[in-house]
Enzyme design. Structure first.
Site, PDB file in Angstrom:
ATOM      1  N   SER A 668     -64.036   2.235  77.884  1.00 48.70           N
ATOM      2  CA  SER A 668     -62.968   1.920  78.835  1.00 48.70           C
ATOM      3  C   SER A 668     -62.804   0.404  78.953  1.00 48.70           C
ATOM      4  O   SER A 668     -62.453  -0.246  77.966  1.00 48.70           O
ATOM      5  CB  SER A 668     -63.262   2.581  80.183  1.00 48.70           C
ATOM      6  N   ASP A 741     -56.479  11.540  76.767  1.00 44.82           N
ATOM      7  CA  ASP A 741     -56.935  10.591  77.787  1.00 44.82           C
ATOM      8  C   ASP A 741     -55.970  10.599  78.973  1.00 44.82           C
ATOM      9  O   ASP A 741     -54.767  10.428  78.809  1.00 44.82           O
ATOM     10  CB  ASP A 741     -57.007   9.184  77.189  1.00 44.82           C
ATOM     11  N   HIS A 775     -60.598  10.965  79.126  1.00 43.48           N
ATOM     12  CA  HIS A 775     -61.174   9.621  79.149  1.00 43.48           C
ATOM     13  C   HIS A 775     -62.688   9.659  78.947  1.00 43.48           C
ATOM     14  O   HIS A 775     -63.265   8.792  78.298  1.00 43.48           O
ATOM     15  CB  HIS A 775     -60.835   8.936  80.468  1.00 43.48           C
TER      16      HIS A 775
END
Length: 802
Positions: A668, A741, A775
């Site tokens: 991330s 995601d 994610h």
């Protein structure tokens, strides 16, 4: 601009690239053994510390589970066949254990293939209601704690798509359950439906500066499907399975009983829907009913919340955070902004908190005003409550002691500190269950209690303090003395007796639960005996190292030496990190790493590589500091490189590594960090960037902790975007991203476009798109393949670097 135009031209010429059609791979045996280890169960314990429930689950989902039908609507991800969140974590077995007994009992009567979720204790804690997902839908099950047995009480017709699904009546014999409506219409197949016209969005001139939310509604067909999936009938269901209608079908979101069970606040979504924000900001209204389903009063009516003032501390006007006061039988409490929700407005007080007692038709009573944005209240009694506020821009938080029965007395600010300053954290006030079954301040006359994590310059020593509200002084009752273990204070079971639920672990000792009496030395009773599932690395050399950045800022990281470590041999290293923004150097330099934490190689961890001959520096401190009027991101790249250089220098000075064979990785914002480091330094041999964002102009109204928009600070967005500097990137980079995601800002497009740019400019890069993954990755097949990809990449470009 010229450079940007050249980059776009290159992208147009490189719109195709070679594919490698791989089946899912597995990492080497050493890594696979760790990644596939069975998890110890999760633990819940009742308020008296008598009964403990053990929750067992599979560590991963399967790719088959992730491939089940999924609709992504208004911020929700729903399985329209089963009518529950498509990414729900399920538990596959349950056991019950008396804390005084050695062994746990298997709960009998569970479904043949349990997929359990949504656990809710009954008010008297003799039962737990939960959901079980079958191939056809969701059922309600009841667990009897004393009998250690389970039974089904509804068919598979529960609607668990949104908000609270199960709510107990005060009588412990009935629940309110959201069920599928009898008049639900068939959903529209949006992939085959013929459009009836274009989708048109309109701006009336009001500024709507929202984050780049994903899974939003896009078409009228999406609106129709969302409405059908959101609609429920509310049923009253007895523990014996008797069902009766409580309220007819509507788009019910949340259900909440008053503490005494007399009233029920029910919130429902209304139209119009939005294509800009998620369902939590759709119009909604809250109504109060009695427990016989009679409407008493409408207490809130909220319009569509698309437009807010600029800034992280902005909020909407009107009543918000409406809830029940937990120390009263049936009193509503809510907050209202005094600055019109606009952080730019100068006022003495930002928020006000009001209350209204049943039957909810009197004028609201002011309880307290807060100088900053209201956070929450911990209730005590008629004369004592604790309120909190915070302000993101300054990282400040204040704690107020106030008298909820007398608003003529000024609230007393008892702490005023940076919430990033962990050394000054006084802890959280201890709470216990009151006669309504709610958790309120544990009080002994004028004495309250605080439980803290205990970070300090000397290390971490969790504590319990007694706080005197009359003198504003504290007295330490207990502080952990361990220097070779970590003792986490979990729950105060009985402060008068001194019984506290604690968790104790060490580098080699798997976390287990104990009941400690803080008033009696060495009075510690074990209540679990979980075994270490990661035996192969239990003797790994782990330590927390401290070092300084070039500007004198104190940094730290958790260092692991390879299992085959030999003195004076130089090893390759993996540095794994995640940048964090601070408003002062003092907070940024504080130590929160504990060398005694159990070595736990979760799915995204770099620790696996100690089995493959790598030094690992995990959780390396990467503070980005902006003091005073300077924002952290004003010098983001400079500080990023300085953090990385300091970390490598520190480990190199210890004599462990070949500094020409160092990799950097992150997930991330850590992926964003990795791409920047490879673009603006020559410190690394390779990088791994998972699920990141690389072009900040695609998130123009702020990102991470950056509050300024692109148009206010275009140079910040440009300088911080690895995409804009793709021509500088010559270091091998492995990009991994989940195709599904759902995180704000990290669209899969970010990795795809960055890969195209790097390939077009001749950089060594590999892009791995994981099907069905969000994610964070969930499927076993995906995670094992991710580990395989990382292993191959590191071996080629780091360990065996030419």
């Amino acid at each position: 601009m010229k450079k940007l135009l050249q980059l776009f031209a290159i992208l147009l010429l490189s719109n195709s690239y070679a594919q490698q059609n791989l089946t899912y791979q597995k990492p080497s045996e050493e890594i696979l053994k760790l990644a596939d280890a069975d998890l110890a169960p999760g633990v819940q314990i009742d308020s008296k510390g008598e009964n403990m429930v053990l929750f067992y689950r599979n560590q991963y989902k399967s790719i088959t589970e992730l491939s089940e039908t999924e609709l992504r609507l208004a911020g929700l991800r729903i399985n329209p066949v089963t009518n529950i969140g498509s990414r729900t974590t399920y538990y596959t077995n349950l056991k019950i254990k008396k804390t005084k007994d050695k062994d746990a009992k298997q709960i009998s009567g569970l479904p043949a293939k349990p997929r359990l979720s949504g656990f809710r204790w009954s008010p008297d804690e003799t039962m737990i209601a939960c959901l079980n997902t079958t191939d056809k839908g969701v059922e309600v099950w009841i667990l009897d704690i004393n009998k250690a047995s389970a039974k089904k009480i509804t068919d598979a017709n529960v609607n668990a798509n949104m908000g609270s699904t199960l709510n107990w009546f005060e009588d412990n014999q009935n629940l309110l359950v959201k069920m599928l409506p009898s008049d639900r219409k068939p959903l529209i197949n949006t992939s085959t439906a013929v459009p009836s016209g274009p989708t048109v969005s309109v701006s009336d001139g009001a500024k709507a500066q929202n984050r780049t939310y994903q899974d939003l509604l896009k078409t009228p067909n999406d609106e129709f499907n969302f409405e059908q999936l959101a609609r429920s009938e509310i049923k009253k269901v007895s523990v014996k399975g008797k069902t009766e209608t409580f309220l007819n079908a509507d788009m019910y979101r949340n259900i909440s009983f008053s503490p005494d069970g007399t009233y029920i606040m029910i919130t429902k979504i209304k139209k119009p829907f939005s294509y800009l924000v998620t369902y939590s900001r759709f119009p909604n209204e809250s109504n109060i009913y009695d427990n016989k389903a009679k409407l008493i009063s409408k207490v809130n009516d909220i319009a569509l919340d698309e437009v807010r003032p600029k800034g992280f501390m902005s909020t909407r006007t009107g009543k918000r955070n409406m809830t029940w006061r937990s120390d009263k039988p049936s009193t509503l409490v809510w907050t209202e902004a005094l600055d019109k929700g606009d952080p730019a407005v100068k006022v003495d007080f930002r928020d006000a908190v009001y209350q209204m007692e049943a039957p909810f038709n009197a004028n609201p009573k002011l309880l307290i005003k807060t100088k900053q944005r209201f956070s929450n209240i911990t209730w005590g009694n008629d004369n004592t409550a604790i309120a909190y506020d915070y302000w993101w821009n300054t990282r400040n938080t204040k704690t107020y002691l106030f008298n909820p029965s007398d608003n003529t007395k000024d609230a007393k600010i008892i702490t005023d500190r940076s919430y990033q300053d962990v050394y000054s954290d006084p802890g959280d006030f201890v709470r216990s269950k009151n006669k309504y079954g709610n958790y309120t301040l544990t009080m002994d006359g004028d004495k309250l209690f605080l439980m803290g994590e205990g970070f300090s310059k000397e290390g971490q020593f969790p504590f319990i303090d007694q706080y005197d509200i009359t003198t504003n002084t504290t007295k330490r009752l207990y502080q952990s003395k361990y220097t070779d273990k970590l003792e986490s204070l979990n729950t105060a079971l009985d402060m008068k007796k001194g019984d506290v639920l604690v968790r104790i672990e060490s580098k080699t000792e798997y976390p287990n639960y104990y009941i400690r009496n803080i008033y009696k030395d060495n009075d510690l009773k074990a209540i679990t005996d979980f075994k270490n599932p990661f035996k192969s690395i239990e003797n790994v050399d782990k330590r927390v190292i401290s070092y300084k950045r070039d500007d004198g800022l104190d940094l730290e990281g958790t260092l692991y030496l390879p299992l085959d470590y030999k003195k004076d041999k130089k090893y390759p290293m993996i540095l794994w990190a995640y940048p964090r923004e601070f408003k002062d150097k003092s907070s940024a330099s504080q130590s929160t790493a504990n060398p005694n934490e159990f070595v736990y190689p979760y799915w995204g961890s770099p620790i696996y590589w100690v089995t493959k001959g790598y030094v690992v520096l995990d959780d390396a401190a990467f503070p980005i500091v902006g003091e005073g009027t300077e924002e952290p991101n004003d010098s983001f790249r400079t500080q990023l490189v300085a953090n990385a250089k300091a970390a490598i220098d520190a480990v190199d000075n210890l004599g462990y590594i070949d500094r020409n064979k160092v990799a950097v990785g992150g997930h991330s914002y850590g992926a964003f960090m990795t791409a920047n480091l490879l673009s603006h330094s020559n410190l690394f041999a390779a990088g791994i960037a998972r699920s990141g964002a690389y072009n900040r102009t695609l998130t123009p109204f702020g990102f991470q902790s950056e509050e300024r928009s692109y148009w206010e600070a275009p140079e910040i967005y440009y300088n911080m975007s690895p995409f804009m500097h793709a021509d500088k990137m010559k270091t091998p980079l492995l990009l991994i991203h989940g195709v599904a995601d759902n995180n704000s800002g990290t669209y899969p497009l970010q990795s795809e476009r960055y890969f195209n740019a790097l390939k077009g400019l001749g950089a060594p890069v590999r892009l791995v798109m994981l099907p069905k993954e969000s994610h964070g990755y969930r499927a076993k097949e995906s995670i094992m393949h991710m580990l395989w990809e990382q292993e191959q990449w590191l071996d080629k470009h780091v360990k065996n670097k030419q």
